[in-house]
Design a protein around this motif. Structure first.
Motif, short mmCIF file in Angstrom:
data_model
loop_
_atom_site.label_atom_id
_atom_site.label_comp_id
_atom_site.label_asym_id
_atom_site.label_seq_id
_atom_site.Cartn_x
_atom_site.Cartn_y
_atom_site.Cartn_z
N UNK A 154 7.33 -23.16 5.04
CA UNK A 154 6.35 -22.09 5.09
C UNK A 154 7.06 -20.78 5.39
N UNK A 155 6.83 -19.82 4.55
CA UNK A 155 7.49 -18.53 4.69
C UNK A 155 6.42 -17.45 4.86
N UNK A 156 6.66 -16.58 5.79
CA UNK A 156 5.73 -15.49 6.06
C UNK A 156 6.37 -14.19 5.58
N UNK A 157 5.76 -13.57 4.61
CA UNK A 157 6.28 -12.31 4.09
C UNK A 157 5.25 -11.22 4.29
N UNK A 158 5.74 -10.07 4.66
CA UNK A 158 4.86 -8.92 4.89
C UNK A 158 5.03 -7.95 3.73
N UNK A 159 3.91 -7.56 3.17
CA UNK A 159 3.93 -6.55 2.11
C UNK A 159 3.95 -5.18 2.78
N UNK A 160 5.16 -4.65 2.98
CA UNK A 160 5.33 -3.42 3.73
C UNK A 160 4.70 -2.22 3.02
N UNK A 161 4.69 -2.22 1.72
CA UNK A 161 4.08 -1.11 1.00
C UNK A 161 2.58 -1.07 1.26
N UNK A 162 1.92 -2.23 1.23
CA UNK A 162 0.49 -2.28 1.53
C UNK A 162 0.24 -1.90 2.99
N UNK A 163 1.11 -2.37 3.88
CA UNK A 163 0.98 -2.03 5.30
C UNK A 163 1.06 -0.52 5.50
N UNK A 164 2.05 0.12 4.88
CA UNK A 164 2.21 1.57 5.03
C UNK A 164 1.06 2.34 4.41
N UNK A 165 0.53 1.84 3.29
CA UNK A 165 -0.60 2.55 2.68
C UNK A 165 -1.85 2.45 3.57
N UNK A 166 -2.08 1.29 4.19
CA UNK A 166 -3.22 1.15 5.11
C UNK A 166 -3.01 2.02 6.34
N UNK A 167 -1.77 2.04 6.86
CA UNK A 167 -1.46 2.87 8.03
C UNK A 167 -1.69 4.35 7.72
N UNK A 168 -1.20 4.80 6.56
CA UNK A 168 -1.37 6.21 6.18
C UNK A 168 -2.85 6.55 5.99
N UNK A 169 -3.61 5.64 5.36
CA UNK A 169 -5.03 5.89 5.15
C UNK A 169 -5.77 5.98 6.48
N UNK A 170 -5.43 5.10 7.42
CA UNK A 170 -6.07 5.13 8.73
C UNK A 170 -5.72 6.41 9.49
N UNK A 171 -4.47 6.81 9.41
CA UNK A 171 -4.03 8.02 10.11
C UNK A 171 -4.70 9.26 9.53
N UNK A 172 -4.72 9.36 8.21
CA UNK A 172 -5.36 10.52 7.57
C UNK A 172 -6.86 10.51 7.83
N UNK A 173 -7.49 9.35 7.74
CA UNK A 173 -8.93 9.26 7.99
C UNK A 173 -9.29 9.67 9.40
N UNK A 174 -8.51 9.20 10.37
CA UNK A 174 -8.78 9.57 11.76
C UNK A 174 -8.58 11.07 11.97
N UNK A 175 -7.53 11.61 11.38
CA UNK A 175 -7.28 13.05 11.52
C UNK A 175 -8.39 13.88 10.88
N UNK A 176 -8.88 13.46 9.73
CA UNK A 176 -9.96 14.18 9.05
C UNK A 176 -11.23 14.16 9.90
N UNK A 177 -11.56 13.00 10.43
CA UNK A 177 -12.78 12.89 11.23
C UNK A 177 -12.69 13.75 12.48
N UNK A 178 -11.57 13.67 13.19
CA UNK A 178 -11.42 14.45 14.42
C UNK A 178 -11.41 15.95 14.11
N UNK A 179 -10.70 16.34 13.06
CA UNK A 179 -10.61 17.75 12.69
C UNK A 179 -11.98 18.32 12.34
N UNK A 180 -12.71 17.63 11.48
CA UNK A 180 -14.01 18.17 11.05
C UNK A 180 -15.06 18.09 12.15
N UNK A 181 -14.97 17.09 13.03
CA UNK A 181 -15.92 17.03 14.14
C UNK A 181 -15.67 18.20 15.11
N UNK A 182 -14.40 18.45 15.42
CA UNK A 182 -14.08 19.57 16.30
C UNK A 182 -14.48 20.90 15.66
#
Length: 111
Positions: free
Chosen positions: A1-29
């Motif tokens: 059994x081998x566990x492989x991480x799709x780092x490109x998918x991980x980074x795209x989810x991380x970037x989307x979460x970071x940008x989404x959080x920044x957009x929400x905080x910026x526009x709420x403020x």
């Protein structure tokens, strides 16, 4: 059994979460700022809990409301500018709502 991480998918989810959080905080403020510029200062009375450390008294709440009303009267903007700031505040809150709804839809539908 081998566990492989799709780092490109991980980074795209991380970037989307970071940008989404920044957009929400910026526009709420920004929305809160525009709401204050429109002369509609949000005064929120705290909920009273039995185990709360500090609870505002009626006198403190009335003083805060009085200060908010005084600040609203000191607003140097014209009535048209106040209305424009209020519309901008509503638009900022709408952007926040769309970002949150879009994120939820992406999780529910796009998994």
């Amino acid at each position: 059994m081998s566990l492989e991480i799709d780092w490109q998918a991980f980074l795209s989810v991380f970037a989307a979460a970071l940008v989404g959080a920044a957009v929400i905080v910026l526009f709420y403020a920004l929305g809160l700022r525009m709401l204050v510029r429109a002369g509609r200062i949000p005064v929120v009375t705290p909920a009273e809990f039995t185990d709360a450390i500090t609870v505002l008294s009626e006198k403190e709440i009335k003083r805060a409301e009085k200060q908010a009303a005084k600040a609203a009267r000191k607003n140097p903007l014209t009535e048209g500018q106040r209305q424009l700031a209020f519309v901008a505040a509503i638009a900022c809150f709408a952007v926040c709502a769309v970002a949150v709804a879009g994120g939820i839809l992406m999780i529910v539908i796009g998994h």
